[in-house]
Scaffold this motif. Structure first.
Motif, PDB file in Angstrom:
ATOM      1  N   GLY A 136     -78.063  48.721  62.114  1.00  0.00           N
ATOM      2  CA  GLY A 136     -77.090  48.639  61.027  1.00  0.00           C
ATOM      3  C   GLY A 136     -75.975  49.661  61.109  1.00  0.00           C
ATOM      4  O   GLY A 136     -75.260  49.865  60.120  1.00  0.00           O
ATOM      5  N   TYR A 137     -75.774  50.266  62.295  1.00  0.00           N
ATOM      6  CA  TYR A 137     -74.730  51.291  62.407  1.00  0.00           C
ATOM      7  C   TYR A 137     -73.343  50.752  62.093  1.00  0.00           C
ATOM      8  O   TYR A 137     -72.416  51.516  61.803  1.00  0.00           O
ATOM      9  CB  TYR A 137     -74.743  51.925  63.811  1.00  0.00           C
ATOM     10  N   ARG A 138     -73.172  49.447  62.141  1.00  0.00           N
ATOM     11  CA  ARG A 138     -71.864  48.844  61.891  1.00  0.00           C
ATOM     12  C   ARG A 138     -71.555  48.713  60.401  1.00  0.00           C
ATOM     13  O   ARG A 138     -70.388  48.458  60.026  1.00  0.00           O
ATOM     14  CB  ARG A 138     -71.809  47.450  62.522  1.00  0.00           C
ATOM     15  N   LEU A 139     -72.538  48.856  59.535  1.00  0.00           N
ATOM     16  CA  LEU A 139     -72.392  48.532  58.119  1.00  0.00           C
ATOM     17  C   LEU A 139     -71.762  49.676  57.328  1.00  0.00           C
ATOM     18  O   LEU A 139     -71.953  50.848  57.660  1.00  0.00           O
ATOM     19  CB  LEU A 139     -73.752  48.174  57.528  1.00  0.00           C
ATOM     20  N   PRO A 140     -71.021  49.357  56.257  1.00  0.00           N
ATOM     21  CA  PRO A 140     -70.281  50.393  55.513  1.00  0.00           C
ATOM     22  C   PRO A 140     -71.159  51.526  54.989  1.00  0.00           C
ATOM     23  O   PRO A 140     -70.703  52.671  54.916  1.00  0.00           O
ATOM     24  CB  PRO A 140     -69.643  49.611  54.363  1.00  0.00           C
ATOM     25  N   GLU A 141     -72.411  51.229  54.618  1.00  0.00           N
ATOM     26  CA  GLU A 141     -73.263  52.256  54.033  1.00  0.00           C
ATOM     27  C   GLU A 141     -73.938  53.151  55.070  1.00  0.00           C
ATOM     28  O   GLU A 141     -74.532  54.181  54.716  1.00  0.00           O
ATOM     29  CB  GLU A 141     -74.340  51.616  53.152  1.00  0.00           C
ATOM     30  N   HIS A 142     -73.849  52.792  56.349  1.00  0.00           N
ATOM     31  CA  HIS A 142     -74.500  53.592  57.387  1.00  0.00           C
ATOM     32  C   HIS A 142     -73.745  54.909  57.585  1.00  0.00           C
ATOM     33  O   HIS A 142     -72.519  54.964  57.442  1.00  0.00           O
ATOM     34  CB  HIS A 142     -74.543  52.818  58.710  1.00  0.00           C
ATOM     35  N   PRO A 143     -74.460  56.000  57.921  1.00  0.00           N
ATOM     36  CA  PRO A 143     -73.773  57.288  58.122  1.00  0.00           C
ATOM     37  C   PRO A 143     -72.646  57.243  59.151  1.00  0.00           C
ATOM     38  O   PRO A 143     -71.651  57.975  58.999  1.00  0.00           O
ATOM     39  CB  PRO A 143     -74.906  58.211  58.589  1.00  0.00           C
ATOM     40  N   VAL A 144     -72.761  56.404  60.177  1.00  0.00           N
ATOM     41  CA  VAL A 144     -71.689  56.314  61.183  1.00  0.00           C
ATOM     42  C   VAL A 144     -70.383  55.884  60.530  1.00  0.00           C
ATOM     43  O   VAL A 144     -69.320  56.469  60.778  1.00  0.00           O
ATOM     44  CB  VAL A 144     -72.076  55.338  62.317  1.00  0.00           C
TER      45      VAL A 144
END
Length: 300
Positions: A136-144
């Protein structure tokens, strides 16, 4: 408002298409040149990639130029570019299956051949360095994506809540700014922690950042000390060695106007780019049948 740069596409002297290009240059927080509307807003798309690389270089100091450059890239799927992506994935202890993007039309089916795979590999390398989950690194809520938003706010000197977001073509978050704020952000890039390292890698390996048909590649090759990154829908952002940031945007979303528009606009800043001023129109035999140039510069 100053007139935009007008780029004409001619065939045998006949104008077949016209592109209107908005452009702005910022230095020391002030607009030093403008054509068209500096307040026009759009999503940064792939022009964000040098800013997205900032948390990566702040988190790890083991990245060679080729891997950092490809993290900033919209690559052309050359063997050398794909090899750099594979090396960056290995450094992230990740595989092609961990890339959260889709296959790209017109390219081989593997996800690594997508032109944004280096950018995504860099995000996986950031996850590895920070011990963040990769899923889920692509998702808005992810720290990335949260730290990417913070980088854009830091560079543009805005609050994160002032930056609208959307979903980019490769699935990650993209950020909306005015052209003036984009130019301001690029003018500050090298002064930000990690920014000089990102800039050095892009200048050292422009062949990995893009391809020989791109205005960003042309600019980095022809103008010493400059860096540049194009984005979708006719956007290109750049920075010069004197701390000048530039953003240009073609109204109709076409990137083919970038090279002559850059040449015409940067001439106002004393940057001479004759090889960018006129680009050829070729037929399928590779014969020149016309040209693309800013109005009144003789496009052929």
């Amino acid at each position: 408002m100053a007139e935009p740069v007008i780029v004409e596409v001619r065939r045998n002297g006949v104008v077949e298409a016209v592109h209107r290009v908005h452009a702005v240059a910022v230095r020391g927080g002030e607009v030093v040149a403008a054509a068209g509307d500096p307040a026009q807003a759009c999503f940064m798309r792939s022009s964000s990639k040098p800013l997205q690389a900032l948390p990566l270089v702040r988190s790890r100091d083991d990245l060679p130029d080729d891997e950092l450059a490809v993290a900033c890239a919209s690559h052309r799927d050359t063997p050398e570019q794909v090899a750099a992506v594979r090396a960056l994935l290995a450094r992230a202890e990740a595989t092609e299956d961990d890339l959260e993007l889709g296959p790209q039309e017109g390219r081989p089916p593997g996800l690594i051949h997508n032109n944004c795979s280096g950018n995504h590999a860099g995000m996986l390398a950031l996850c590895h360095a920070r011990a963040w989950p990769t899923q889920g690194y692509r998702l808005p809520e992810h720290p990335v994506q949260q730290v990417s938003l913070a980088m854009h706010a830091e560079a543009a000197e805005l609050e994160p809540g002032e930056i609208p977001t959307g979903v980019d073509g490769c699935g990650i978050v993209t950020f909306e700014l005015t052209l003036e704020r984009m130019a301001h952000a690029f003018s500050r890039l090298e002064s930000l922690p990690g920014g000089a390292r990102v800039a050095a890698a892009m200048r050292a390996r422009p062949d990995l950042v893009g391809g020989p048909d791109g205005a960003d590649f042309y600019l980095m090759r022809e103008a010493p000390g400059w860096l540049a990154k194009g984005g979708a829908e006719g956007l290109l952002c750049a920075a010069g060695p004197d701390g000048t940031g530039v953003a240009i945007k073609t109204e109709d979303g076409s990137g083919r106007a970038h090279a002559p528009a850059l040449s015409a606009f940067l001439a106002r800043l004393g940057v001479d780019l004759p090889d960018l001023a006129a680009r050829p129109v070729l037929n399928t035999r590779g014969e020149r049948v016309g040209g693309i140039a800013a109005r009144d510069t003789g496009s052929g």
